[in-house]
Design a protein around this motif. Structure first.
Motif, PDB file in Angstrom:
ATOM      1  N   ALA A 159       0.860  -1.185   0.000  1.00 31.20           N
ATOM      2  CA  ALA A 159       0.000   0.000   0.000  1.00 31.20           C
ATOM      3  C   ALA A 159       0.894   1.232   0.000  1.00 31.20           C
ATOM      4  O   ALA A 159       1.986   1.224   0.565  1.00 31.20           O
ATOM      5  CB  ALA A 159      -0.912   0.006   1.219  1.00 31.20           C
ATOM      6  N   VAL A 160       0.440   2.287  -0.654  1.00 33.81           N
ATOM      7  CA  VAL A 160       1.183   3.548  -0.655  1.00 33.81           C
ATOM      8  C   VAL A 160       0.533   4.498   0.333  1.00 33.81           C
ATOM      9  O   VAL A 160      -0.686   4.527   0.495  1.00 33.81           O
ATOM     10  CB  VAL A 160       1.224   4.178  -2.059  1.00 33.81           C
ATOM     11  N   ILE A 161       1.376   5.267   1.017  1.00 37.75           N
ATOM     12  CA  ILE A 161       0.887   6.291   1.941  1.00 37.75           C
ATOM     13  C   ILE A 161       1.695   7.551   1.654  1.00 37.75           C
ATOM     14  O   ILE A 161       2.931   7.509   1.610  1.00 37.75           O
ATOM     15  CB  ILE A 161       0.993   5.823   3.403  1.00 37.75           C
ATOM     16  N   VAL A 162       1.010   8.663   1.413  1.00 40.51           N
ATOM     17  CA  VAL A 162       1.652   9.812   0.775  1.00 40.51           C
ATOM     18  C   VAL A 162       1.288  11.113   1.469  1.00 40.51           C
ATOM     19  O   VAL A 162       0.108  11.413   1.672  1.00 40.51           O
ATOM     20  CB  VAL A 162       1.225   9.917  -0.711  1.00 40.51           C
ATOM     21  N   LEU A 163       2.310  11.884   1.816  1.00 39.34           N
ATOM     22  CA  LEU A 163       2.084  13.254   2.260  1.00 39.34           C
ATOM     23  C   LEU A 163       2.185  14.161   1.038  1.00 39.34           C
ATOM     24  O   LEU A 163       3.245  14.274   0.429  1.00 39.34           O
ATOM     25  CB  LEU A 163       3.095  13.678   3.318  1.00 39.34           C
ATOM     26  N   VAL A 164       1.066  14.771   0.676  1.00 43.03           N
ATOM     27  CA  VAL A 164       1.008  15.681  -0.464  1.00 43.03           C
ATOM     28  C   VAL A 164       1.144  17.111   0.053  1.00 43.03           C
ATOM     29  O   VAL A 164       0.418  17.525   0.958  1.00 43.03           O
ATOM     30  CB  VAL A 164      -0.321  15.523  -1.229  1.00 43.03           C
ATOM     31  N   HIS A 165       2.084  17.860  -0.529  1.00 42.88           N
ATOM     32  CA  HIS A 165       2.309  19.248  -0.120  1.00 42.88           C
ATOM     33  C   HIS A 165       2.281  20.148  -1.349  1.00 42.88           C
ATOM     34  O   HIS A 165       2.281  19.661  -2.494  1.00 42.88           O
ATOM     35  CB  HIS A 165       3.643  19.384   0.617  1.00 42.88           C
ATOM     36  N   ALA A 197       4.019   1.248  -7.708  1.00 35.39           N
ATOM     37  CA  ALA A 197       3.705   2.108  -6.563  1.00 35.39           C
ATOM     38  C   ALA A 197       3.468   3.541  -7.018  1.00 35.39           C
ATOM     39  O   ALA A 197       2.551   4.224  -6.535  1.00 35.39           O
ATOM     40  CB  ALA A 197       4.840   2.041  -5.536  1.00 35.39           C
ATOM     41  N   GLU A 198       4.294   4.010  -7.963  1.00 33.82           N
ATOM     42  CA  GLU A 198       4.144   5.394  -8.434  1.00 33.82           C
ATOM     43  C   GLU A 198       2.816   5.607  -9.154  1.00 33.82           C
ATOM     44  O   GLU A 198       2.160   6.654  -8.995  1.00 33.82           O
ATOM     45  CB  GLU A 198       5.315   5.757  -9.356  1.00 33.82           C
ATOM     46  N   ALA A 199       2.400   4.617  -9.940  1.00 35.35           N
ATOM     47  CA  ALA A 199       1.105   4.725 -10.607  1.00 35.35           C
ATOM     48  C   ALA A 199      -0.034   4.693  -9.595  1.00 35.35           C
ATOM     49  O   ALA A 199      -1.042   5.395  -9.752  1.00 35.35           O
ATOM     50  CB  ALA A 199       0.947   3.589 -11.619  1.00 35.35           C
ATOM     51  N   ALA A 200       0.120   3.888  -8.557  1.00 36.16           N
ATOM     52  CA  ALA A 200      -0.905   3.828  -7.517  1.00 36.16           C
ATOM     53  C   ALA A 200      -1.040   5.162  -6.808  1.00 36.16           C
ATOM     54  O   ALA A 200      -2.150   5.593  -6.459  1.00 36.16           O
ATOM     55  CB  ALA A 200      -0.574   2.720  -6.512  1.00 36.16           C
ATOM     56  N   VAL A 213      -0.293  15.063  -9.005  1.00 37.37           N
ATOM     57  CA  VAL A 213       0.934  15.293  -8.240  1.00 37.37           C
ATOM     58  C   VAL A 213       2.156  15.068  -9.110  1.00 37.37           C
ATOM     59  O   VAL A 213       2.100  14.402 -10.149  1.00 37.37           O
ATOM     60  CB  VAL A 213       1.008  14.371  -7.003  1.00 37.37           C
ATOM     61  N   CYS A 214       3.272  15.623  -8.657  1.00 35.13           N
ATOM     62  CA  CYS A 214       4.562  15.425  -9.294  1.00 35.13           C
ATOM     63  C   CYS A 214       5.616  15.321  -8.191  1.00 35.13           C
ATOM     64  O   CYS A 214       5.293  15.364  -7.007  1.00 35.13           O
ATOM     65  CB  CYS A 214       4.886  16.576 -10.252  1.00 35.13           C
ATOM     66  N   ASP A 215       6.879  15.220  -8.577  1.00 35.92           N
ATOM     67  CA  ASP A 215       7.983  15.137  -7.611  1.00 35.92           C
ATOM     68  C   ASP A 215       7.724  14.088  -6.538  1.00 35.92           C
ATOM     69  O   ASP A 215       7.922  14.309  -5.344  1.00 35.92           O
ATOM     70  CB  ASP A 215       8.220  16.500  -6.939  1.00 35.92           C
ATOM     71  N   VAL A 216       7.294  12.915  -6.977  1.00 35.98           N
ATOM     72  CA  VAL A 216       7.045  11.812  -6.045  1.00 35.98           C
ATOM     73  C   VAL A 216       8.385  11.292  -5.532  1.00 35.98           C
ATOM     74  O   VAL A 216       9.275  10.985  -6.325  1.00 35.98           O
ATOM     75  CB  VAL A 216       6.256  10.689  -6.732  1.00 35.98           C
ATOM     76  N   ALA A 239       0.495  19.217  -8.505  1.00 38.31           N
ATOM     77  CA  ALA A 239       0.821  19.747  -9.832  1.00 38.31           C
ATOM     78  C   ALA A 239      -0.429  20.426 -10.383  1.00 38.31           C
ATOM     79  O   ALA A 239      -1.432  19.764 -10.646  1.00 38.31           O
ATOM     80  CB  ALA A 239       1.282  18.635 -10.760  1.00 38.31           C
ATOM     81  N   GLY A 240      -0.374  21.733 -10.547  1.00 33.10           N
ATOM     82  CA  GLY A 240      -1.530  22.432 -11.108  1.00 33.10           C
ATOM     83  C   GLY A 240      -2.535  22.851 -10.055  1.00 33.10           C
ATOM     84  O   GLY A 240      -2.179  23.297  -8.960  1.00 33.10           O
ATOM     85  N   ASP A 241      -3.798  22.664 -10.367  1.00 36.85           N
ATOM     86  CA  ASP A 241      -4.907  23.133  -9.535  1.00 36.85           C
ATOM     87  C   ASP A 241      -4.854  22.491  -8.153  1.00 36.85           C
ATOM     88  O   ASP A 241      -4.744  21.275  -8.016  1.00 36.85           O
ATOM     89  CB  ASP A 241      -6.226  22.779 -10.232  1.00 36.85           C
ATOM     90  N   THR A 242      -4.937  23.304  -7.101  1.00 38.78           N
ATOM     91  CA  THR A 242      -4.913  22.795  -5.720  1.00 38.78           C
ATOM     92  C   THR A 242      -6.306  22.561  -5.151  1.00 38.78           C
ATOM     93  O   THR A 242      -6.428  22.124  -4.004  1.00 38.78           O
ATOM     94  CB  THR A 242      -4.168  23.768  -4.799  1.00 38.78           C
TER      95      THR A 242
END
Length: 305
Positions: A159-165, A197-200, A213-216, A239-242
């Motif tokens: 599973a992926v767990i991601v902090l998006v900033h 994982a990146e695609a997920a 998102v970008c810069d994963v 990436a783009g609209d927030t």
């Protein structure tokens, strides 16, 4: 990330080469110097009276009425486990979620492994090919089918767990529908069959909150044996609209929060007063120290955008 995630810590050698050595394993179960961890059906284990360490027994002190497992070794000392089919309702038996932050690296590594194996054995007693009842083999690390001779091993679900900033001092926190209002965390989801994982990450974030998102960047991983996940921790930049567009089936609410707002927030179970306004979802509690989610958050708080 400043520290190794808590459930990823370990101080024992798994000695996988000994699992098929029946003579060596039999001797370990007869050796009074071996240490045995007892684990209940629900994943609780006995602890010392001060609650800060697991309570091991010698092989002679343990009833072997469960699945016997070779967890590993430290030097010449074998660490074993008995995975019972019984629940234990005793105040000195506690679970991994309660104990993880208090245990040594050795104890937390052993208990995390035992809990994962207990969950796997409970859910995989039958052969997936022919349906026959399987037999425990290789010191508890596999199950063999007596009918078709197939062998099956413990599975792990990535599973992926991601902090998006946003690269400007804000991150996305969200609440699942099952959580009380104010309890927020980072975004997560399972990796699907045939998916990287990146695609997920891209798919889950777009599905859950409607942003790209970008810069994963990979940070760390941590087992999550509830029952069989491996959490792959990442950060990513919007990436783009927030603007967040919530999938109500997955997410109850979500919002962008500043570092100062996140710093002022308490742990789950000790929620603070809401630190937000401006029409955003209230933020009152963050995951505890055991979780890789909290470690991703803490690392972001220390980082510079």
């Amino acid at each position: 990330m400043p520290d190794i995630p808590i459930l990823a810590r370990s101080a024992h050698d798994r000695i996988a080469h000994r699992r098929a050595d029946e003579d060596w394993c039999a001797a370990a179960w007869q050796n009074p110097a071996s240490r045995v961890l007892r684990l209940s059906r629900s994943g609780t284990a006995p602890v010392q009276s001060d609650g800060g360490a697991l309570r091991f027994a010698s092989p002679a002190e343990v009833e072997h009425d469960g699945i016997r497992v070779l967890l590993g070794a430290v030097g010449d000392v074998a660490y074993l486990a008995v995975l019972t089919s019984q629940d234990v309702d005793e105040p000195d038996w506690l679970g991994l979620r309660q104990l993880a932050t208090e245990l040594t690296d050795l104890d937390v590594g052993l208990l995390t492994t035992a809990v994962a194996l207990q969950a796997w054995h409970q859910g995989h007693r039958h052969c997936p090919r022919c349906g026959a009842v399987t037999e425990v083999s290789k010191a508890g690390w596999s199950r063999s089918c007596p009918v078709d001779s197939s062998e099956h091993f413990p599975r792990t679900d990535p599973a992926v767990i991601v902090l998006v900033h946003d690269g400007a001092g804000r991150c996305v926190l969200a609440r699942g529908p099952q959580w009380p209002a104010g309890r927020m965390s980072v975004l997560a989801g399972f990796v699907e069959a045939g998916e990287s994982a990146e695609a997920a990450i891209a798919r889950e974030i777009r599905e859950e909150v409607g942003i790209d998102v970008c810069d994963v960047a990979y940070v760390a991983s941590q087992p999550h044996p509830f029952p069989a996940s491996l959490m792959l921790g990442y950060t990513a930049r919007v990436a783009g609209d927030t603007r967040l567009v919530i999938d109500a089936d997955e997410i109850a609410e979500a919002g962008w929060y500043t570092r100062e707002e996140v710093r002022r927030t308490s742990d789950w179970g000790a929620e603070s007063e809401s630190v937000t306004g401006e029409g955003r979802p209230e933020l009152r509690g963050l995951p505890g120290a055991m979780s890789i989610a909290r470690q991703l958050i803490n690392a972001w708080l220390l980082a510079e955008d």
